[in-house]
Design a protein around this motif. Sequence first.
Motif, PDB file in Angstrom:
ATOM      1  N   GLY A 195       0.774  -1.229   0.000  1.00 55.63           N
ATOM      2  CA  GLY A 195       0.000   0.000   0.000  1.00 55.63           C
ATOM      3  C   GLY A 195       0.805   1.278   0.000  1.00 55.63           C
ATOM      4  O   GLY A 195       0.227   2.363   0.059  1.00 55.63           O
ATOM      5  N   VAL A 196       2.130   1.184  -0.074  1.00 54.53           N
ATOM      6  CA  VAL A 196       2.985   2.372  -0.063  1.00 54.53           C
ATOM      7  C   VAL A 196       3.292   2.783  -1.498  1.00 54.53           C
ATOM      8  O   VAL A 196       3.837   1.994  -2.277  1.00 54.53           O
ATOM      9  N   PHE A 197       2.941   4.012  -1.854  1.00 54.05           N
ATOM     10  CA  PHE A 197       3.202   4.556  -3.184  1.00 54.05           C
ATOM     11  C   PHE A 197       4.076   5.794  -3.063  1.00 54.05           C
ATOM     12  O   PHE A 197       4.012   6.526  -2.072  1.00 54.05           O
ATOM     13  N   HIS A 198       4.886   6.009  -4.088  1.00 49.33           N
ATOM     14  CA  HIS A 198       5.670   7.231  -4.215  1.00 49.33           C
ATOM     15  C   HIS A 198       5.220   7.954  -5.479  1.00 49.33           C
ATOM     16  O   HIS A 198       5.176   7.357  -6.553  1.00 49.33           O
ATOM     17  N   PHE A 199       4.862   9.226  -5.336  1.00 51.13           N
ATOM     18  CA  PHE A 199       4.500  10.011  -6.500  1.00 51.13           C
ATOM     19  C   PHE A 199       5.746  10.358  -7.304  1.00 51.13           C
ATOM     20  O   PHE A 199       6.867  10.390  -6.776  1.00 51.13           O
ATOM     21  N   GLU A 229       7.825  13.129  -6.035  1.00 57.48           N
ATOM     22  CA  GLU A 229       8.650  12.766  -4.885  1.00 57.48           C
ATOM     23  C   GLU A 229       9.926  12.068  -5.335  1.00 57.48           C
ATOM     24  O   GLU A 229      11.017  12.316  -4.794  1.00 57.48           O
ATOM     25  N   ILE A 230       9.794  11.219  -6.364  1.00 56.02           N
ATOM     26  CA  ILE A 230      10.972  10.512  -6.873  1.00 56.02           C
ATOM     27  C   ILE A 230      11.931  11.489  -7.536  1.00 56.02           C
ATOM     28  O   ILE A 230      13.150  11.443  -7.324  1.00 56.02           O
ATOM     29  N   CYS A 231      11.369  12.406  -8.342  1.00 55.65           N
ATOM     30  CA  CYS A 231      12.224  13.351  -9.061  1.00 55.65           C
ATOM     31  C   CYS A 231      12.864  14.377  -8.138  1.00 55.65           C
ATOM     32  O   CYS A 231      13.878  14.983  -8.498  1.00 55.65           O
ATOM     33  N   SER A 232      12.281  14.597  -6.956  1.00 57.35           N
ATOM     34  CA  SER A 232      12.870  15.563  -6.027  1.00 57.35           C
ATOM     35  C   SER A 232      14.018  14.998  -5.221  1.00 57.35           C
ATOM     36  O   SER A 232      14.670  15.728  -4.476  1.00 57.35           O
ATOM     37  N   GLY A 233      14.269  13.682  -5.346  1.00 59.50           N
ATOM     38  CA  GLY A 233      15.408  13.079  -4.668  1.00 59.50           C
ATOM     39  C   GLY A 233      15.116  12.556  -3.284  1.00 59.50           C
ATOM     40  O   GLY A 233      16.047  12.231  -2.537  1.00 59.50           O
ATOM     41  N   THR A 278       5.068   3.139  -7.994  1.00 57.16           N
ATOM     42  CA  THR A 278       4.569   4.417  -8.479  1.00 57.16           C
ATOM     43  C   THR A 278       3.706   4.207  -9.712  1.00 57.16           C
ATOM     44  O   THR A 278       3.556   3.065 -10.188  1.00 57.16           O
ATOM     45  N   PHE A 279       3.160   5.281 -10.231  1.00 60.41           N
ATOM     46  CA  PHE A 279       2.294   5.181 -11.402  1.00 60.41           C
ATOM     47  C   PHE A 279       2.400   6.473 -12.194  1.00 60.41           C
ATOM     48  O   PHE A 279       2.860   7.514 -11.698  1.00 60.41           O
TER      49      PHE A 279
END
Length: 334
Positions: free
Chosen positions: A6-10, A13-17, A27-28
């Motif tokens: 159930g844990v997702f990363h937008f 958030e990924i691109c911000s490091g 992610t999606f």
Amino acid sequence: MLPQPGVFHFLWEICSGTVNEGSAVRTFGRLTDYDAEISKADLSVHHNSIDYHLRVLTSLVEPFEVQIGAKYLVLGEMETTTDHAPLKLSIKLMDTFCTTRQWRFNPILLQDQDFVKFIKEQIDFFFSTNTTDEVSNGTVWDAFKAYIRGQIISYSAGLKRRINNEILLLVDKIKEDDKKYAISPSKELYKHKVELQLEHSLLLTSLIENQLMRTRSDFCIHSDKSGKLLANQLKFDSVKRQITKIRKQDDTFTVDHVGINQTFQEFYTSLYHSDFPHDSNFMHDFLSKLSFPKLSPEDCLSLETSISEEEIITAISSLNSGKAPGPDGFTVEF
């Protein structure tokens, strides 16, 4: 290693490091580009007036269904890459899927009297249970569509299982009759085998009808979207629309593309040329002599009255069958 359930990363958030390299992420995003030769795909998300992009390595899941513009969910490990972009990340895919097919009611079910009886009972049960003064009619109607859709899906799944079991049982019976007929042929045994084959063919025909209905639904959904279906349509349409020669006004033919374009220009210039005189007074005199029909005051009042229930039923009954359903998936037949 998998991320927590159930844990997702937008993507932003990924691109911000905020996600460390080598971490397992889920992610999606919307698929914007795919290159099968280098096994890479690009996902993007628009957030706060900014487009965030993610490079995805697809070598571990190929081949997979590619639909540009659809949303994909990806699961894998972070890996930073150096590219011309300010920041680009790649994920080694472990699982991916496209958006699900839009549900559509199968009007063939209305030919089943047991299904019609079942649906009528469910409709009466729902409205008798949920119709109250505390809930608005719009809310009850939306809830009814969700409830009855679930009942239809449940009935269809059970019907499909029964048909598949009957087909397998008929195949075993036909094989058994073939063996008996090979040992001791008789008219009764041959007649029984033909009856089983006819019943088997009828069951297969019902399955084929459902598949044809799904094919029409897929064509309706994907015919105007970027994908293999649209690409094939445009390919054949471009070939059919190609004009290799054309007849000119002097009954001679030309194959030169410049001459073909010039012939088209001359034809449509002559077609849309107006011989009407550019005189506003003449036009006013002409229109003033025309007599246009007018509605009586009684007709105007009748048009402004509220739409009656009989008019709605008449309008629904006059609709043609076999048309595409609305967003809820229910067709005119239902």
